[in-house]
Each structure stands twice: as structure tokens, then as C-alpha cells.
Design a protein around this motif. Structure first.
Motif, PDB file in Angstrom:
ATOM      1  N   HIS A  49       0.820  -1.219   0.000  1.00 12.87           N
ATOM      2  CA  HIS A  49       0.000   0.000   0.000  1.00 12.87           C
ATOM      3  C   HIS A  49       0.854   1.269   0.000  1.00 12.87           C
ATOM      4  O   HIS A  49       0.560   2.235   0.688  1.00 12.87           O
ATOM      5  N   SER A  55      -6.373  -0.499   3.782  1.00 15.08           N
ATOM      6  CA  SER A  55      -5.736  -0.682   2.468  1.00 15.08           C
ATOM      7  C   SER A  55      -6.026   0.534   1.607  1.00 15.08           C
ATOM      8  O   SER A  55      -6.708   1.467   2.018  1.00 15.08           O
ATOM      9  N   LYS A  56      -5.503   0.521   0.394  1.00 16.75           N
ATOM     10  CA  LYS A  56      -5.791   1.557  -0.611  1.00 16.75           C
ATOM     11  C   LYS A  56      -5.346   2.939  -0.136  1.00 16.75           C
ATOM     12  O   LYS A  56      -6.096   3.907  -0.210  1.00 16.75           O
TER      13      LYS A  56
END
Ligand code: CA
Ligand code: CA
Ligand code: CA
Ligand code: CA
Length: 398
Positions: free
Chosen positions: A139, A188-189
Motif C-alpha cells: 500500500h 488498504s488503498k
């Protein structure tokens, strides 16, 4: 009716070898990995040939289900853990058992249907139920979080869920990492940019369990666990979005957020640059389609010295593409025509962009590592002409 019912002599042979093959099946799988395996698409072809895609078929011919498996074979390869008869099991369960039969008996167990489908040559794993254990840093995103004008790197150590800041030295190399968060295994992301409009870079991230999008406001200093302030929820329903990338596509000085949805549409969420909470991002606009196959989106800055920021992404053949932002948020015309600026990038992962060496030209960092292993972290300095100068190694064990 199956198009390819087997003869009774073949039936007897199949049943006999099944019992013998059972003991060796596990050994064979362990030692050869996916050498005897096939994708769902290939199994679909076998099923089309054997049963015209009818996974619940039972015509009374002693072969059952989509892949027309004999009950004795089903039992010999452990099918009863799912159902008494193959046609009573789900398609996935039938394929899982068929994988064992394939490992034990080979593609010949499906005769001409197996040959036509290319069953012996596929080697893909239909249901990779045990994905490789996460390793290394994931990430990755970049922005100047320390407030010294040099782009820094942020990422999550997958083994521990620790969020680390790697302060940029301003020449493409990174200083000693600092722990700035814990419990990030559930996030995440990540995308870093000044979403709150106070001149300090912030971190946006999606919580995996809820799909909520949060902003962690940056303090503008390297403050260890105090580098980021208390998070604020700025969106929901982000679980299905991927490749979040901060890029000022409309050139208003406020970072916007780009992301790909499950249908392959690329969306731009214009940053409001100062609003908080759920109005941090304005109404989204679709700016692309057919992005299903594109991965590793990154916003390196201006790659070709035309004064507009560029977006890069990798296609399945390993080509690296540059998509120039036009400077206005204008639907499908927001991005200009793409240029191919590299090849062989399918061996790279964790692409992250920024002007790391501060020369005004966009740069890329990326990890080169086999799947499931850590690898080498490289810095690709942009040459300002749409390409990159020679890469340099800036880290190991990424
Ligand atoms: Ca910095
Ligand atoms: Ca900020
Ligand atoms: Ca903007
Ligand atoms: Ca640069």
C-alpha cells in the motif's frame, strides 16, 4: 445428455486406478505444485463438452454432475466431504474434487472432452484458496508528510500491520523509517495528499471491514506516532474500489482522488480542499472505462515537462502507460491520449509516484520481487521526456 459418455470398460479402469491413485495424490500435489491443475475457464469447457454446462445433471448413466464423475471416483477422491453425489455438490466443489482426480489420473479421465479443453496444458489453480502469505511493504504512497519539501514514502508492513514513514532525502533515496501507526493490517488503498487544504499532506485509506474511507490529517512534521491526527470518515462504500490515487486532475490546486470500480470504470472524486468529513470529496465523475485490466496506478507528477500531472498504469502485457491529465475535469476527456513509456513492468509491483529528487520531473519507485517474496526497491528518476533514467536500488527486503 452428456455428449461423451464413456464405455463400461473405461469405467472399470477409471474406478480401479482411482483407488490406487488416491494415496499418491497428496504427494503429487505437494511436490509439483499446480502442475496438475486447470482454471475454472478450462473446467467450464470440459463441463460444456461433458454435460452442456449442467452441473446438476443426473441422467441415470452413472456419471454425475457437470464433469460427469463416477460415484466410485467421487468417493475415492474424497467427494463425500461435500455431497453424496457429484451432482448434489456445488460447481466449485465438483471442480475441487475434479482437481484431485486430474492430479491422480491425468486429463485422460475426461477423454476427448479433456483433450479438447486443453485440460492437460492449463496448469492454473482454479481456486487459490491459500493465497501467498503477505510479505514486505504494501500500500505504498508518497507525499511530503514531514514538511521539509521532500517527498516521503508511507507504507504498511504486511507482516505486522505497522504503518511506516520513510523520510525522503530529496535525492531519490530514503532515510531511516519511522513507525507512525499500528493496526494498519485492516486498512488498504492508501493515498497521500493534502486533502484537508491546510498545506500539510494527509493520508487517506479504506477500512477493509467496513469499506469506509478515512482521512488521517497530517501534522506536517515527523512526529512518530503523532505524525497523523485522529481520522475522519470522508466516504463509505469504498470496499469495491481499487487503486486509489491522489492526483489534481482539474488543476485547481486541490488533490482529487481517482479509483477504479469493479466494472472497470475509472472515477475522479474532486477534492474540495478545505471541507471536512463527508464533503471532503465532491461528486464523482467517470473519466475512463475498460480499466479492469489496468493495475498499479500511480501519480508520479509531470513526466514529460508539459506542466500537467500524469497518471501511469500497467497493462497485463507489462506495458507501462502514461495518461496525461488535461487540467480540466471533463468526463471521458479528462485524460488525454495515452503513451506507452515502458515494458516489462509486469515484474514490478507497489508502484508509487512523486518527484522524489525534487528536479520538477515526475519519478517512480517500484518493488521487484517474485510473488510471495520480498524484493528490491528501485528508484526510477524521470528524465522529463516521458521516460526514465537508469534505476537505482534504494532498498532491500521490500
Ligand atoms: Ca518530507
Ligand atoms: Ca492536510
Ligand atoms: Ca483538484
Ligand atoms: Ca524527479
Amino acid at each position: 445428455m452428456p455428449r461423451n459418455p464413456r464405455t463400461s470398460s473405461r469405467t472399470a479402469r477409471t474406478a480401479a486406478t482411482a483407488a490406487i491413485a488416491l494415496a499418491g495424490a497428496t504427494l503429487s500435489l505437494a511436490s509439483t505444485g499446480s502442475a496438475h491443475a486447470a482454471s475454472v475457464a478450462t473446467w467450464d469447457k470440459v463441463a460444456h463438452c461433458e454435460s452442456t454446462d449442467n452441473w446438476q445433471i443426473n441422467t441415470g448413466n452413472r456419471y454425475y454432475g457437470g464433469l460427469q464423475i463416477l460415484l466410485s471416483t467421487w468417493n475415492a477422491f474424497g467427494g463425500r466431504e461435500y455431497a453424496s453425489y457429484p451432482h448434489q455438490a456445488t460447481k466449485q466443489q465438483q471442480i475441487i474434487v475434479a482437481e484431485r482426480i486430474l492430479a491422480g489420473q491425468g486429463a485422460g479421465a475426461w477423454g476427448s472432452c479433456g483433450a479438447e479443453a486443453g485440460l492437460a496444458d492449463d496448469h492454473a489453480t482454479p481456486y487459490p484458496t491459500t493465497p501467498p502469505a503477505p510479505v514486505g511493504m504494501v500500500h505504498l504512497t508518497a507525499a511530503d508528510l514531514t514538511g521539509d519539501g521532500k517527498k516521503d514514502l508511507v507504507g504498511v508492513e504486511s507482516a505486522t500491520g505497522t504503518l511506516y514513514l520513510y523520510p525522503g532525502n530529496g535525492d531519490g533515496t530514503l532515510g531511516d523509517r519511522v513507525r507512525i501507526g499500528s493496526g494498519w493490517g485492516g486498512m488498504s488503498k492508501l493515498a497521500a495528499a493534502d486533502f484537508t487544504g491546510d498545506g500539510r499532506a494527509d493520508l487517506a485509506a479504506v477500512e477493509n471491514t467496513t469499506g469506509n474511507l478515512y482521512v488521517y490529517p497530517g501534522s506536517g512534521t515527523a512526529g512518530g506516532m503523532n505524525t497523523l491526527g485522529a481520522r475522519v470518515r470522508i466516504g463509505s462504500g469504498w470496499g469495491a474500489m481499487r487503486d486509489l490515487t491522489a492526483l489534481d486532475v482539474n488543476k485547481d490546486g486541490r488533490p482529487d482522488l481517482l479509483a477504479i470500480d469493479s466494472g472497470g470504470a475509472l472515477w475522479a472524486y474532486p477534492g474540495s480542499g478545505g471541507a471536512a468529513g463527508m464533503s471532503t470529496l465532491g461528486d464523482r465523475a467517470q473519466i475512463g472505462s475498460g480499466w479492469n485490466a489496468m493495475t498499479e496506478l500511480a501519480a508520479p507528477g509531470d513526466l514529460n515537462s508539459d506542466g500537467t500531472a500524469d497518471l501511469v498504469a500497467v497493462d497485463p502485457s507489462g506495458s507501462l502507460w502514461k495518461y496525461p491529465a488535461t487540467g480540466s475535469l471533463n468526463g471521458m476527456n479528462t485524460l488525454g491520449d495515452r503513451d506507452r513509456i515502458g515494458s516489462g513492468w509486469d515484474s514490478m509491483r507497489q508502484l508509487v509516484g512523486a518527484d522524489f529528487n525534487g528536479d520538477g520531473k515526475g519519478d517512480l519507485d517500484a518493488v521487484q520481487a517474485p510473488t510471495g517474496s520480498t524484493g528490491t526497491f528501485y528508484f526510477y528518476p524521470g528524465n522529463g521526456d516521458g521516460g526514465f533514467a537508469d534505476r537505482t536500488r534504494i532498498g532491500n527486503g521490500w
